[in-house]
Design an enzyme around this catalytic site. Structure first.
Site, PDB file in Angstrom:
ATOM      1  N   ASP A 298       0.876  -1.170   0.000  1.00 53.82           N
ATOM      2  CA  ASP A 298       0.000   0.000   0.000  1.00 53.82           C
ATOM      3  C   ASP A 298       0.915   1.222   0.000  1.00 53.82           C
ATOM      4  O   ASP A 298       2.036   1.167   0.497  1.00 53.82           O
ATOM      5  CB  ASP A 298      -0.881  -0.028   1.251  1.00 53.82           C
ATOM      6  CG  ASP A 298      -1.876   1.111   1.278  1.00 53.82           C
ATOM      7  OD1 ASP A 298      -2.381   1.452   0.196  1.00 53.82           O
ATOM      8  OD2 ASP A 298      -2.132   1.636   2.359  1.00 53.82           O
ATOM      9  N   ASP A 532      -3.061  -0.817   5.866  1.00 48.30           N
ATOM     10  CA  ASP A 532      -3.347  -0.167   7.145  1.00 48.30           C
ATOM     11  C   ASP A 532      -4.789   0.287   7.289  1.00 48.30           C
ATOM     12  O   ASP A 532      -5.179   0.799   8.335  1.00 48.30           O
ATOM     13  CB  ASP A 532      -2.424   1.045   7.342  1.00 48.30           C
ATOM     14  CG  ASP A 532      -2.657   2.127   6.294  1.00 48.30           C
ATOM     15  OD1 ASP A 532      -3.383   1.856   5.313  1.00 48.30           O
ATOM     16  OD2 ASP A 532      -2.119   3.243   6.452  1.00 48.30           O
ATOM     17  N   ASP A 536      -8.076  -2.258   2.833  1.00 50.84           N
ATOM     18  CA  ASP A 536      -7.062  -3.288   2.569  1.00 50.84           C
ATOM     19  C   ASP A 536      -7.444  -4.653   3.127  1.00 50.84           C
ATOM     20  O   ASP A 536      -6.766  -5.648   2.844  1.00 50.84           O
ATOM     21  CB  ASP A 536      -5.714  -2.874   3.193  1.00 50.84           C
ATOM     22  CG  ASP A 536      -5.179  -1.584   2.623  1.00 50.84           C
ATOM     23  OD1 ASP A 536      -5.229  -1.431   1.389  1.00 50.84           O
ATOM     24  OD2 ASP A 536      -4.712  -0.734   3.400  1.00 50.84           O
TER      25      ASP A 536
END
Length: 778
Positions: A298, A532, A536
């Site tokens: 990410d 986070d 996700d």
């Protein structure tokens, strides 16, 4: 707006909502329950087989031969303790923080816990507050950050009729809103519902043990019955002796000590990583990460710190150059905006009240600017340069800054003007602010190392793909310029094809993230994913190894295999090293453990065919488990070994064990024949067989200790001397003779031949050929 709606619910309505279950008291928890942990560690085929044999030994009173069960119990305890300990450390609040919220009930404002919200409650939400439940705006205007839900960091304006999703938060403005969904019906909870069940372990080491257990389970029960019946009826042995002989044959096939060694090696890795601020929730994930060939990252909070900062201030007008700090100080003092950009400006400029402010217009993501009227100067504007001045007035440095992925704001002034909501006119540029979400320290070195180790890197983000690409470039990501906007793809097939074609993915929805990870897995890769936010969660759940940032959302921490407590992905190489250490060391010593599995299988088949009793008893096997397999392997498993894993564990371990196992079988057959020809007593024959078994097993220990260093020399010497001393000291318990008597020359002769044969085998390329074939077919 209706007055009743403004007054909120009555107490009677609240009671009715609670009694009908329309309350926001849903507790989301994706971690494993204690019952699941106990079940996963106790109710296994491996434990069933071992305890089944133990019960048989118990029923016939062969208590000393049940000592091996201690190994099984210790292994179970380690597994249960590790999982419960990790779960309790990471079990946090649900997606929505359990704080207080302001509601209007019976026309009066009051503060209640977010868990006490009911459907239809009227809620007051202001800047900086998290949305406790799905709401619909009744009045007011605000900007919401939905990055944790969608991955999109841009602010979204919310006005009357718009929905506010639980898990997002307001960055500016305030609204009065009505609760439209509560508990399990909330968007954030529904998004994580797919990931609620804890995923199964995917570990080559564990899977290999399961394969061995599954294979032996097909033959253990029928073979055990055959050996027992042959001993009882053909050899006329007692029930106790028949059970003991059969149990020894079956126990030898189960790699008890290896299971314990793997648990200890992984638990040691967990402890080491904990000291480096890495929480391992599933200890087998250390091994999984060692095999990872694809890592999905990410952007926000992973490659970047998730914290905006001013990189550069460029003065554009000499007349106002010295006044820039005072102008911005006053602007910030009077502004109620609380987005990441304004926080970055507040970190850079000192808040002051040098100037008087008469009118204010908050920053809007629609307008892309905010403004205040300073009577002494005119109207001060802060916003996107393209929205404040004509294209011809834009400085050349702006193009370079945007090309580098920086967010650029302009400070401008419209002299002697009054503030209106219309388009800015007559603005003179004062300064440019280059704002950056900083790349994490050592990110470039980490990405370069992972790339050099053959890990395919992908960046998946909800942000603009061009911005993400430039951030990836600054972080040193290979192929950063290969990017795509997934918001333009509506077909799953197109997303799956893009997974192989591009490196950087922007505007990715939560479901698309999951699809990308799934496609990379189905292509034969071992995929790890970092994240986070709630957006996700689905992808983390899908990945072979999921890695969460501690600063991120609670949902990601609950379902992740690893939690980086400092939210720093640059610690991933440490996990990689621990995984390699475990796998390489376990593979090296497995050549010792599987000797017993192979020769026990072959000898059991031969005994069943010939109706001859198995030559060893369980207590003899247990001594080898502890002194030869357990003792040296335990210490060897702690050694550092960062070599890249290019082999498959089980075939490699079995090939390493095969020559010694065949030597054991050959020695037993020859000694059995000699025992019929030479004047050996039955005890001498059994003792010679057992001493030769020890000798060949010690050869495997010496081989595992090579190349030698002081520790390995010590382990090799103490293992060889210690096992024979133990065999002599406990010869009554082991049911062998104190010495070999007249059989000593035969023992020495056999061992010389065994060493020569082993050396000859080592000089051939048979093993290397087989291992190379395995590596090329991985």
């Amino acid at each position: 707006m209706e007055t009743k709606e403004m007054n909120g619910l009555t107490q009677e309505e609240v009671r009715q909502k609670i009694s009908s279950g329309q309350q926001n008291d849903y507790q989301e928890d994706a971690s494993k329950s204690t019952k699941q942990i106990l079940s996963d560690n106790i109710l296994t085929l491996f434990n069933f087989l071992n305890f089944g044999i133990g019960i048989c030994l118990l029923l016939v009173g062969a208590y000393s031969n049940m000592a091996y069960l201690a190994i099984i119990v210790v292994n179970i305890i380690i597994g249960i303790y590790q999982e419960i300990h990790a779960r309790n450390l990471v079990r946090k609040l649900s997606i929505v923080s359990q704080s207080e919220v302001r509601v209007v009930r019976e026309g009066k404002e009051q503060s209640i816990s977010t868990k006490e919200l009911v459907l239809g409650d009227v809620v007051k939400i202001g800047a900086g507050e998290q949305i406790p439940s799905d709401l619909r705006v009744i009045s007011g205007r605000a900007e919401a950050n939905e990055a944790l839900l969608t991955g999109e960091s841009d602010l979204i304006v919310k006005t009357e009729g718009d929905e506010l999703l639980s898990g997002s938060f307001l960055t500016s403005g305030s609204v009065l809103a009505q609760t439209i969904r509560v508990g399990a019906d909330n968007y954030a909870v529904r998004l994580t519902s797919e990931a609620k069940t804890h995923k199964a372990i995917h570990s080559e080491l564990v899977d290999s043990i399961r394969k061995v257990s599954k294979f032996t389970s097909f033959i253990i029960i029928p073979l055990g019955i055959i050996l027992f019946l042959e001993a009882l009826f053909i050899r006329d042995a007692s029930i106790k002796i028949s059970v003991i002989a059969s149990a020894a044959a079956l126990l030898g096939m189960l790699p008890k000590g290896l299971v314990l060694l793997i648990s200890i090696a992984l638990t040691t890795g967990v402890t080491k990583l904990a000291k480096k601020r890495i929480l391992v929730q599933d200890m087998y994930s250390i091994e999984t990460l060692a095999h990872v060939d694809t890592l999905c990252l990410d952007k926000t909070g992973t490659i970047t710190e998730g914290k905006m900062s001013i990189q550069r201030v460029e003065a554009l007008n000499p007349k106002y150059e010295k006044a820039i700090p005072e102008i911005m100080g006053t602007y910030l003092a009077e502004s109620s905006d609380n987005n990441l950009t304004m926080r970055a400006l507040r970190d850079y400029f000192q808040v002051a009240n040098r100037y008087t402010v008469t009118e204010k217009l908050a920053f809007s993501s629609d307008r892309k600017w905010g403004a205040m009227e300073f009577p002494e100067l005119g109207v001060i504007y802060v916003g996107a340069p393209e929205r404040l001045v004509e294209k011809s007035q834009l400085p050349e440095s702006l193009v370079d800054a945007q090309a580098n992925g920086y967010r650029v704001l302009m400070l401008g002034v419209a002299p002697e003007q009054h503030l209106t909501e219309g388009e800015p006119k007559g603005v003179e540029p004062i300064a440019l602010f280059e704002i950056d979400d900083p790349i994490r320290k050592n990110a470039e070195e980490t990405l370069a190392y992972l790339h050099a180790e053959g890990v395919n890197l992908k960046v998946i983000s909800g942000d603009n793909p061009f911005t993400v690409s430039n951030i990836a470039r600054r972080a040193g990501l290979p192929n950063y310029d290969s990017y795509v906007d997934l918001s333009t793809m509506t077909e799953e097939k197109a997303v799956r094809e893009a997974a192989h074609e591009y490196t950087v993915f922007g505007r990715v929805s939560p479901q698309q993230k999951k699809t990308l990870v799934n496609e990379l897995k189905q292509s034969g890769g071992t995929v790890a994913m970092t994240g986070d936010g709630v957006n996700d969660v689905l992808a983390l759940r899908e990945a072979d190894c999921s890695i969460a940032m501690a600063e991120g959302d609670g949902a990601t921490r609950q379902i992740a295999n690893l939690v980086l407590l400092d939210s720093d992905f640059t610690t991933l190489p440490e996990v990689l090293f621990e995984g390699r250490r475990v796998v390489n060391n376990v593979t090296k010593v497995s050549g010792i453990f599987f000797i017993k599995t192979i020769y026990s299988f072959i000898l059991s088949i031969l005994c069943a065919i010939t109706a001859i009793g198995f030559p060893f008893i369980p207590i003899q096997i247990t001594l080898i488990d502890l002194a030869i397999e357990g003792y040296p392997s335990f210490f060897l498993s702690f050694e550092q070994d960062k070599r890249k894993i290019t082999y498959r564990y089980l075939p490699t371990a079995l090939i390493n064990a095969l020559p010694n196992a065949l030597l054991v079988v050959l020695n037993i057959i020859v000694v059995y024949i000699l025992g019929k020809v030479l004047p050996f007593t039955q005890l001498q024959t059994t003792t010679l067989m057992y001493y030769l078994l020890i000798g060949i097993s010690c050869m495997a220990v010496v081989k595992a200790c090579y190349p030698f260093n002081p520790l390995r020399i010590f382990l090799a010497v103490t293992t060889v001397v210690g096992i024979y001393v133990a065999a002599m000291l406990f010869h009554h318990l082991l049911e062998v003779d104190l010495g070999l008597g007249t059989a000593w020359p035969y023992f020495i002769g056999f061992m010389i031949v065994n060493i020569i044969l082993r050396l000859i085998y080592g000089k051939t390329n048979i093993r290397d050929y087989l291992l190379n074939k395995l590596a090329t077919t991985k």
